[in-house]
Design an enzyme around this catalytic site. Structure first.
Site, PDB file in Angstrom:
ATOM      1  CE1 TYR A  41       9.235  -8.502  -6.676  1.00  0.00           C
ATOM      2  CE2 TYR A  41       8.003  -9.814  -8.082  1.00  0.00           C
ATOM      3  CZ  TYR A  41       8.178  -8.486  -7.241  1.00  0.00           C
ATOM      4  OH  TYR A  41       6.998  -7.732  -7.128  1.00  0.00           O
ATOM      5  CB  ILE A 101       1.192  -1.818 -10.421  1.00  0.00           C
ATOM      6  CG1 ILE A 101       0.669  -2.771  -9.859  1.00  0.00           C
ATOM      7  CG2 ILE A 101       0.897  -0.331 -10.118  1.00  0.00           C
ATOM      8  CD1 ILE A 101      -1.044  -2.867 -10.289  1.00  0.00           C
TER       9      ILE A 101
END
Length: 265
Positions: A163, A196
């Site tokens: 990632y 988030i």
């Protein structure tokens, strides 16, 4: 060029925007905000039912009904159809928001090639392909591109190797394409969120207890002492897509509560 309209910072009226990853998370929140700001929307996502729910929220904002182009963007034919159908429906394209992406846990010892390929296909290759096909149309409108990257592209973190690599690639992609398209007046920027509150971490394997602990650590890892909300990222995407950002290109903008400035933890 920027206009004298004092509301340009909060207006996308008349702009045609293609938003990927629109069935959840940042993509979904960005879609609703763009609708509120007057954009005409083509929405892509893999979860058709969720995509329809997001489209309903957009329509409830008083804007036009979004045009849905669902599908998996790792499939090359789906990418081509997404662009073709969007252009056939609207006749133009002003904004591309590349929000589709996945998170996968794993280190150099545990991430096999299949997982690596999946992350890179979704987070990088599909973005490259879709952007490439949209560029000729964005040149015609002197449009803009906003890529959704991550603080993981700017800082090194253990346990999410593929990632981190994929988001670092998106940041470099953003800068390079911005330089290439600047002479043609197409702006290219990325937003780099910190933690988030979305479902992305649970989809990557965290259970409810692990996720709660992960969010609680934001008190220490983020200078503002909390995780961010989808709407906070969407507002920044809307700004970069709007005419208010007419002199901004090649920027990887941290939307991370100061995470990028903190010492590694």
């Amino acid at each position: 060029m920027a206009t004298s309209d004092a509301f340009q910072v909060s207006s996308l009226k008349g702009k045609v925007a293609l938003i990927t990853g629109a069935s959840s998370g940042i993509g979904a929140g960005t879609s609703v905000l763009f609708a509120q700001l007057g954009a005409q929307l083509a929405l892509n996502g893999r979860d058709v039912e969720n995509l329809k729910k997001v489209a309903q929220k957009c329509a409830q904002c008083g804007g036009a009904e979004p045009f849905l182009v669902p599908g998996d963007l790792t499939d090359e034919e789906t990418v081509r159809k997404t662009v073709e159908q969007t252009l056939a429906h609207f006749g133009r394209l002003d904004v591309l928001v590349n929000s589709a992406g996945i998170l996968a846990m794993g280190s150099i010892e545990t991430t096999d090639l299949a997982q690596y390929d999946k992350v890179m296909d979704v987070n990088v290759r599909s973005v490259y392909h879709l952007t490439q096909l949209c560029v000729p149309h964005l040149i015609k409108t002197r449009g803009s591109i906003v890529n959704v990257s991550s603080v993981n592209g700017q800082r090194s973190f253990p346990g999410v190797l593929a990632y981190c690599m994929s988001k670092s690639a998106i940041d470099q992609f953003t800068r390079c394409v911005a330089l290439e398209l600047a002479p043609k007046q197409v702006r290219v920027n990325s937003v780099c969120p910190g933690v988030i509150v979305t479902e992305v971490h649970k989809r990557a394997g965290l259970d409810d207890e692990q996720y709660a602990k992960f969010l609680a650590r934001c008190k220490e890892t983020h200078a503002l002492g909390r995780p961010g909300e989808v709407e906070e990222v969407a507002q920044s995407i809307a700004f970069l897509a709007s005419d208010a950002a007419s002199f901004i290109t090649g920027v990887n903008l941290p939307i991370d509560g100061g995470r990028h400035a903190m010492c590694p933890r």
